[in-house]
Design an enzyme around this catalytic site. Structure first.
Site, short mmCIF file in Angstrom:
data_model
loop_
_atom_site.label_atom_id
_atom_site.label_comp_id
_atom_site.label_asym_id
_atom_site.label_seq_id
_atom_site.Cartn_x
_atom_site.Cartn_y
_atom_site.Cartn_z
N LYS A 132 50.01 35.77 46.34
CA LYS A 132 50.12 34.84 47.43
C LYS A 132 49.32 35.24 48.71
O LYS A 132 48.47 34.56 49.21
CB LYS A 132 51.66 34.75 47.88
CG LYS A 132 51.70 33.73 49.15
CD LYS A 132 53.36 33.48 49.40
CE LYS A 132 54.17 34.47 49.05
NZ LYS A 132 54.03 35.84 50.08
N THR A 148 46.81 37.51 48.47
CA THR A 148 45.62 37.42 47.87
C THR A 148 44.92 35.98 48.14
O THR A 148 43.52 35.82 48.35
CB THR A 148 45.35 37.91 46.46
OG1 THR A 148 46.00 38.97 46.29
CG2 THR A 148 43.90 38.06 45.95
N ARG A 167 51.48 38.95 57.26
CA ARG A 167 52.47 39.95 58.00
C ARG A 167 51.86 41.28 57.84
O ARG A 167 50.98 41.65 57.00
CB ARG A 167 53.68 39.66 57.40
CG ARG A 167 54.36 38.36 57.52
CD ARG A 167 55.62 38.38 56.70
NE ARG A 167 55.33 38.19 55.28
CZ ARG A 167 56.24 38.44 54.39
NH1 ARG A 167 57.47 38.71 54.57
NH2 ARG A 167 55.88 38.29 53.16
N LYS A 202 55.93 47.63 45.71
CA LYS A 202 54.97 46.92 46.14
C LYS A 202 53.49 47.80 45.99
O LYS A 202 52.42 47.29 45.69
CB LYS A 202 54.95 46.01 47.25
CG LYS A 202 55.80 45.13 47.11
CD LYS A 202 56.15 44.37 48.57
CE LYS A 202 54.93 43.24 48.79
NZ LYS A 202 54.95 42.25 49.81
N ALA A 248 61.50 38.34 53.83
CA ALA A 248 61.87 36.83 53.60
C ALA A 248 63.16 36.60 52.95
O ALA A 248 63.73 35.43 53.20
CB ALA A 248 60.68 36.34 52.72
N PHE A 255 57.54 35.39 49.70
CA PHE A 255 58.46 35.33 48.60
C PHE A 255 58.08 33.81 47.95
O PHE A 255 57.07 33.18 48.34
CB PHE A 255 59.71 35.60 48.57
CG PHE A 255 60.13 37.05 48.67
CD1 PHE A 255 59.29 38.06 47.82
CD2 PHE A 255 61.05 37.75 49.43
CE1 PHE A 255 59.54 39.49 47.81
CE2 PHE A 255 61.42 39.18 49.75
CZ PHE A 255 60.48 39.83 48.74
N PHE A 262 43.88 34.84 36.08
CA PHE A 262 44.06 36.28 35.58
C PHE A 262 43.14 36.25 34.50
O PHE A 262 43.08 35.52 33.66
CB PHE A 262 45.58 36.61 35.05
CG PHE A 262 46.39 37.08 36.47
CD1 PHE A 262 46.74 38.31 36.23
CD2 PHE A 262 46.76 36.49 37.47
CE1 PHE A 262 47.70 39.11 37.52
CE2 PHE A 262 47.69 36.87 38.52
CZ PHE A 262 47.75 38.04 38.56
N TRP A 267 40.24 36.56 43.37
CA TRP A 267 40.42 38.12 43.05
C TRP A 267 39.02 38.82 42.54
O TRP A 267 38.78 39.84 43.08
CB TRP A 267 41.65 38.20 42.02
CG TRP A 267 42.20 39.68 41.86
CD1 TRP A 267 42.90 40.49 42.56
CD2 TRP A 267 41.27 40.69 40.91
NE1 TRP A 267 42.98 41.75 42.23
CE2 TRP A 267 41.87 41.94 41.04
CE3 TRP A 267 40.60 40.53 40.03
CZ2 TRP A 267 41.73 43.03 40.52
CZ3 TRP A 267 40.14 41.71 39.13
CH2 TRP A 267 40.77 43.05 39.33
#
Length: 558
Positions: free
Chosen positions: A73, A75, A96, A107, A275, A303, A383, A411
């Site tokens: 998200k 990214t 954030r 993470k 979140a 999230f 991906f 990405w």
């Protein structure tokens, strides 16, 4: 095929002096407080000077429920911001700040990934400009002043059994969830039970992220309820005379941070409430400032959309008078397969049927976002290994939901991978969303607000709220807090309170275990299921792989 790690890509970034990034938004060097060469805080003087500017277009990036397969998200938020700039739009990103707890827990970082990152990556994931340390200090100053007041005679007649203000630290540490304090004799005070929450769950964090100025911040801090008397009368932070000193500690933390993406586009990084525990959005002051200086502002909510987007709409937008012009819902083929029952180890094999089955989760999120009256576009975060048939299955499903899904390769390719998404989002945002509205009114009963979210967003059969909790909610309504929105604290992994219930579960209820009044922040927290306000570290925390290499560079962040 080998790929560079996020930290390797970030280390090779060609960063520009932060003054040049500020110039893109009309922020002069005199209005930037530099922290080194690549990050700075924006002065309140500048923020005040742009208040008469028209607002740009606000774009929210949210996602499906997170899975171990990853969604990307942040990214996508960064990639879309770069993509908008690449097609000639004046755009800024608002995200954030990262918490040290999850950074060293699961993470490993939170600044985007691949060629869609915000830099400086290492500093952002560690101490950054010290905002979280300031919030921790302000919170714990209040904690210390409460116990000190009790020690020196307890003039306010605080019932030590009803002190509701705990302590915080910006680290995952399950051993501190419940403790006994002030042991060791008369000199150390009166023993009582207390505990620690993680800093991002602090009401001070929520106050800072919803405040519009230092004056507003001090009022919110003063309104925090810290304890009750034997007669159940509330004791506020202002009664302890802590609000002024807390504001002093937060003076610099209140100023938004300006950094840059890998493509040297402006990014506001400020605030970081969780979140699943708090409201999960970056600060109001960062978002509203960005809207005054950029034509497009891309922000995210934490999230899945059942938590982050719901709170963005019902809490942040309601409180700040904002309305998103477009919502981007991030999904991946891999996550669709996991929601369709495929194990993480088997995600590399094509499975179109599992993709189709897992799309039920995506469909529910699309419906939920639309229920707020805003247009939604799905971003398929690509991906390596996704097949054409799997991608087509997601796109065909999204069409049946009255929306569209656009393949994104940010990405790997940066802004070149989001041009299609950026072009479509800009078209939609220009049309605006005049029909935006939260899903419940201010004057609805607090218990009904909780039940409305459970039914309309989670698709539960309702909320389980026992008589004791209903009586507490009624008491708060009688005290004048009935107009507040509710902040649901539940697992991020499912629409239900069972983290293993993937997809789009039905036939469940949502048990409300506890409610907390955050009078300073301006919402009521409903804690559902087994959610923890102080997370623990996983069996193998990311911290085990974070270290300095022989060149003195940080390794292990991602």
């Amino acid at each position: 095929m080998s790929f560079k790690s996020d930290i390797e890509i970030a280390r090779e970034a060609s960063k520009r002096p932060i003054q040049e990034i500020g110039e893109k938004l009309g922020i002069g060097s005199d209005d930037l407080l530099p922290y080194g060469h690549d990050k700075a805080k924006i002065s309140q003087r500048f923020i005040d000077s742009v208040q008469d500017n028209p607002n740009g277009k606000l774009i929210l990036v949210t996602a499906i429920n997170p899975t171990p397969a990853g969604e990307g998200k942040t990214t996508t938020t960064v990639g879309l911001g770069d993509g908008l700039n690449a097609i000639g739009k004046k755009a800024a990103v608002c995200i954030r700040e990262a918490s040290l707890g999850p950074c060293f827990g699961m993470k490993g970082g939170a600044a985007g990934g691949g060629y869609a990152q915000v830099v400086p990556m290492e500093e952002m994931n560690l101490h950054f400009t010290g905002d979280f340390h300031a919030i921790t200090s302000a919170h714990n100053l209040l904690s210390a002043m409460i116990d000190n007041h009790i020690y020196w005679g307890n003039e306010l007649q605080i019932d030590t059994r009803r002190v509701v203000w705990r302590r915080v630290m910006d680290m995952n540490d399950r051993a501190l969830r419940q403790i006994t304090a002030s042991l060791g004799g008369v000199a150390n005070g009166f023993p009582r039970e207390t505990g620690f929450d993680i800093t991002v769950a602090s009401e001070v964090m929520a106050c800072l992220c919803l405040a519009t100025s230092l004056t507003d911040l001090q009022k919110r801090l003063g309104d925090i309820i810290v304890a009750y008397t034997r007669e159940r009368d509330p004791i506020y932070a202002r009664d302890i005379k802590a609000d002024g000193a807390m504001t002093v500690l937060l003076k610099d933390a209140m100023q938004p941070n300006l950094v840059q993406t890998l493509e040297n586009n402006p990014a506001f990084v400020h605030g970081g409430p969780f979140a699943n525990i708090a409201h999960g959005c970056n600060s109001v002051i960062a978002t509203t400032t960005a809207l005054k200086v950029a034509d497009y502002v891309v922000t995210e909510a934490g999230f899945g959309a059942d938590l982050g987007a719901e709170k963005f709409m019902n809490i942040k937008c309601r409180k700040a008078g904002l309305a998103p012009d477009c919502v981007v819902l991030v999904a991946t083929v891999r996550a669709m397969k996991m929601n369709g029952g495929v194990a993480k180890a088997d995600l590399g094999s094509e499975n179109v049927e599992a993709v189709k089955s897992g799309c039920a989760n995506l469909g529910r999120h699309i419906e939920n976002v639309k229920s707020f009256g805003v247009p939604v576009v799905v971003a398929i975060n690509h991906f390596h290994g996704d097949t054409a048939a799997e991608i087509a299955a997601v796109q065909e499903f999204v069409k049946t939901q009255g929306s569209e899904a656009i393949l994104c390769k940010h990405w790997a390719n940066g802004s070149d991978g989001t041009r299609d998404l950026a072009t479509r989002v800009a078209q939609i945002a220009e049309q605006g969303s005049a029909n935006f509205a939260p899903i419940y009114p201010d004057d609805m009963k607090l218990a009904d607000k909780i039940d409305t979210i459970c039914r309309k967003i989670y698709r539960a059969d309702g909320a389980l709220i026992d008589g004791k909790i209903r009586a507490q909610l009624k008491q708060w309504e009688d005290q004048g807090y009935g107009h507040l929105p509710v902040c649901m604290a539940k697992t991020q992994y499912s629409f239900s309170t069972d983290p293993e219930a993937r997809g789009a579960p039905t036939g469940f209820t949502v048990p409300v275990r506890e409610v907390r009044l955050s009078a300073g922040a301006g919402f009521v927290v409903a804690i559902c299921g087994e959610i923890m306000t102080m997370p623990g570290l996983p069996r193998v925390p990311s911290a085990e792989a974070i270290m300095l290499n022989d060149d003195g560079q940080i390794e292990g962040l991602f």
